[in-house]
Design a protein around this motif. Structure first.
Motif, PDB file in Angstrom:
ATOM      1  N   UNK A   1       0.826  -1.215   0.000  1.00 44.73           N
ATOM      2  CA  UNK A   1       0.000   0.000   0.000  1.00 44.73           C
ATOM      3  C   UNK A   1       0.859   1.263   0.000  1.00 44.73           C
ATOM      4  N   UNK A   2       0.329   2.312  -0.589  1.00 42.56           N
ATOM      5  CA  UNK A   2       0.965   3.628  -0.570  1.00 42.56           C
ATOM      6  C   UNK A   2       0.621   4.297   0.761  1.00 42.56           C
ATOM      7  N   UNK A   3       1.628   4.850   1.415  1.00 40.30           N
ATOM      8  CA  UNK A   3       1.363   5.578   2.657  1.00 40.30           C
ATOM      9  C   UNK A   3       1.150   7.047   2.346  1.00 40.30           C
ATOM     10  N   UNK A   4       0.085   7.595   2.873  1.00 42.79           N
ATOM     11  CA  UNK A   4      -0.117   9.042   2.759  1.00 42.79           C
ATOM     12  C   UNK A   4      -0.231   9.612   4.164  1.00 42.79           C
ATOM     13  N   UNK A   5       0.471  10.733   4.375  1.00 43.98           N
ATOM     14  CA  UNK A   5       0.495  11.311   5.720  1.00 43.98           C
ATOM     15  C   UNK A   5      -0.506  12.459   5.821  1.00 43.98           C
ATOM     16  N   UNK A   6      -1.127  12.526   6.986  1.00 43.52           N
ATOM     17  CA  UNK A   6      -2.259  13.419   7.199  1.00 43.52           C
ATOM     18  C   UNK A   6      -1.970  14.366   8.354  1.00 43.52           C
ATOM     19  N   UNK A   7      -2.279  15.643   8.147  1.00 41.98           N
ATOM     20  CA  UNK A   7      -2.360  16.605   9.248  1.00 41.98           C
ATOM     21  C   UNK A   7      -3.828  16.938   9.454  1.00 41.98           C
TER      22      UNK A   7
ATOM     23  N   UNK B   1       1.421  26.546  11.414  1.00 44.69           N
ATOM     24  CA  UNK B   1       2.743  26.154  11.924  1.00 44.69           C
ATOM     25  C   UNK B   1       2.836  24.629  12.066  1.00 44.69           C
ATOM     26  N   UNK B   2       1.793  24.054  12.622  1.00 43.54           N
ATOM     27  CA  UNK B   2       1.752  22.604  12.827  1.00 43.54           C
ATOM     28  C   UNK B   2       1.775  21.874  11.483  1.00 43.54           C
ATOM     29  N   UNK B   3       0.956  22.345  10.565  1.00 42.87           N
ATOM     30  CA  UNK B   3       0.897  21.741   9.230  1.00 42.87           C
ATOM     31  C   UNK B   3       2.273  21.750   8.576  1.00 42.87           C
ATOM     32  N   UNK B   4       2.936  22.893   8.593  1.00 44.39           N
ATOM     33  CA  UNK B   4       4.228  22.992   7.902  1.00 44.39           C
ATOM     34  C   UNK B   4       5.287  22.153   8.608  1.00 44.39           C
ATOM     35  N   UNK B   5       5.236  22.127   9.929  1.00 46.15           N
ATOM     36  CA  UNK B   5       6.194  21.303  10.665  1.00 46.15           C
ATOM     37  C   UNK B   5       5.986  19.818  10.378  1.00 46.15           C
ATOM     38  N   UNK B   6       4.738  19.439  10.090  1.00 44.87           N
ATOM     39  CA  UNK B   6       4.434  18.011   9.922  1.00 44.87           C
ATOM     40  C   UNK B   6       4.864  17.476   8.563  1.00 44.87           C
ATOM     41  N   UNK B   7       4.950  18.367   7.561  1.00 46.12           N
ATOM     42  CA  UNK B   7       5.258  17.905   6.204  1.00 46.12           C
ATOM     43  C   UNK B   7       4.225  16.945   5.629  1.00 46.12           C
ATOM     44  N   UNK B   8       2.954  17.077   6.050  1.00 46.21           N
ATOM     45  CA  UNK B   8       1.907  16.132   5.632  1.00 46.21           C
ATOM     46  C   UNK B   8       1.635  16.192   4.133  1.00 46.21           C
TER      47      UNK B   8
END
Lengths: 345, 345
Positions: free
Chosen positions: A4-10, A87-94
């Protein structure tokens, strides 16, 4: 079966929708991997008052739920301090932003900022907030296209009922000529309760107690919520380029029990009816108190049953409705947007 | 813009649906090429009494219409003698079969033979006949899969209203628990006319004169048409493996004007209601005369307004309806199937 392809979520917002989304993803984790080849991993969760989570390696939805739940089953704050969403979104690199913050009364400016940050920094974006679509759709969709990203929002109108997807996937080459809809649960509840002899004030108190209305109920009662949905639908499906301010609206404050009773005696129902139609070169919308006869297809809209009639050129009028919507269904909208995103990549 | 892909079509049946499909394709020929990269060319048209067309080089929809129309605007027979559908299909070498022959009372055996021939010989197949889907869906879909072909049938139930596509494209991972629907126009018309004081016989004559009922009206009146639609929907969306014979059905022959009048006085409507639900390991369906209250979401189904409530696990109950269906809309179903086919290749 390939890996499966992993996709990261914020995930920004962990109220009803955010939590139920995690429950749905946790329950379907295996199915997502096996049937769809998709593995979702949460790299950040942001809240306004219950801390935040930043986990660059990614954790499962089940792990998010565990972190957010204390041993007694109550709510527990996430381990890190509250941080700004952007800030959280950018730090997470989602890879994907899920914007599920509570409604904000200022035209969704906070949600818009989140979506902008995502689309401008290489992430796709999903929102359940109607504000960005009602107030700023044209600019946001242009931004998404310019960055080769997608902006999805099935949950912004009628919860998870797939009104946008129906029109865009199942009615190809149809032109939307107009629509007629009942989009607001709170006014449905109040008008029906008044029909049972309850006063406006008591009906409002009941619907607030049931958790349907906002703390500031004028948003529903004075037609602002309905107007935002008119603008959202018209912007996306009719390229209207309008805002809720362009939509004239009736308030239900002045409705008397006598008027409702008279409508009932005649076999009719009073409803807040949303419309849009093409008008010269543009699109005009309205939110109007309307008496519906029993044979009208929107007559059965009541309580959290919401319904829309889509008037098309090639397929006549098609109706879609959700019967008795539940909060789970907005979470389902996000789930279906996540799948649509995955399948388009 | 790359050169459009040409796909060749064999159209069997040139009644209302076939002709209107050609009109729709002719009108949208440029849009199909420019927006979708698709050019449709007709290599064969078959009819039962108005000759046939075999044109291996392929002609446009506009040319088909010209051949089929005499200088006075009436119907003209195609240049070649009537031929068997299967023979014409195979001689044409078409990429796609469009099966739009008139309803046959023998469970759609003719249509099934056409679809089998197409799927077994390298063509995709589109049908507007509910017979094959109601009687033989499992075998035909297995045949399609075995040959790497697709079988599409959006027009088989509720004309062009995208009930199959809604469930399959817009409600991903939902399980259909059951449905409740009004699927038959003829009985809607008859029951409503009787409510206005018209006798059953006169109401039937009216609806036949209007072109809604078959010459042999028992198909509609005794619930066979409704049962076929129950089986079609249950077979496709619930893997029911049933036939219309498995569906118990009420006839409206015994309904008295008094019964309809009494329902009307109580604010109700008598309707032929189609249902299916999961039942132990299987699926059971029924066609039942039912009194609906005004608040029921199916109450507004009447005349050619048809409607279905899809009961799902993840998205609760979603309703889709077509308001006042027209014959053009079945042609639109074929058009949308052609686009779906093109986009999946």
């Amino acid at each position: 079966m390939p890996e499966p392809v992993t996709r990261t979520v914020c995930l920004l917002g962990f109220g009803n929708v955010g939590r139920r989304l995690c429950e749905l993803v946790a329950r379907n984790d295996d199915e997502l991997a096996e049937r769809h080849g998709l593995r979702l991993r949460f790299v950040a969760v942001g809240t306004a008052a219950h801390g935040s989570l930043l986990a660059p390696a990614g954790i499962s939805a089940a792990d998010v739920l565990e972190l957010a739940t204390d041993p007694a089953g109550g709510r527990r704050a996430f381990p890190e301090p509250v941080r700004l969403g952007v800030e959280l979104l950018l730090a997470s690199g989602a890879d994907v932003l899920i914007e599920a913050t509570p409604l904000d009364p200022h035209g969704g400016r906070l949600a818009i900022a989140h979506l902008e940050a995502a689309l401008g920094h290489g992430a796709d974006a999903i929102t359940v907030n109607k504000g960005p679509i009602a107030w700023d759709y044209r600019r946001l969709s242009t931004l998404a296209a310019a960055h080769g990203r997608r902006l999805l929002f099935e949950g912004a109108v009628m919860d998870g009922c797939p009104v946008f997807n129906l029109f865009r996937s199942c009615l190809p080459d149809c032109r939307l000529l107009g629509f007629e809809a009942v989009f607001n649960s709170t006014t449905n509840f109040i008008l029906d309760a008044m029909g049972e002899g309850v006063s406006f004030a008591d009906a409002l108190a009941q619907v607030q107690a049931a958790g349907y209305a906002e703390a500031d109920p004028s948003h529903d009662i004075d037609g602002h919520d309905a107007a935002a949905k008119v603008a959202a639908l018209a912007n996306v499906l009719m390229d209207a380029g309008m805002t809720p301010d362009d939509v004239p609206k009736d308030s239900i404050r002045a409705v008397t029990p006598e008027r409702i009773a008279a409508a009932r005696r005649a076999g009719r129902r009073l409803r807040v009816v949303c419309t849009a139609r093409r008008d010269g070169g543009g699109v005009s919308g309205a939110v109007r108190l309307t008496e519906l006869v029993a044979e009208h297809p929107l007559f059965s809209a009541g309580g959290s049953t919401l319904s829309v009639l889509l008037q098309t050129d090639l397929m006549g009028t098609v109706q879609i409705a959700e019967i008795g919507a539940l909060p789970e269904q907005t979470a389902y909208a996000v789930y279906s947007d996540l799948l649509a995103l995955h399948e388009s990549r």
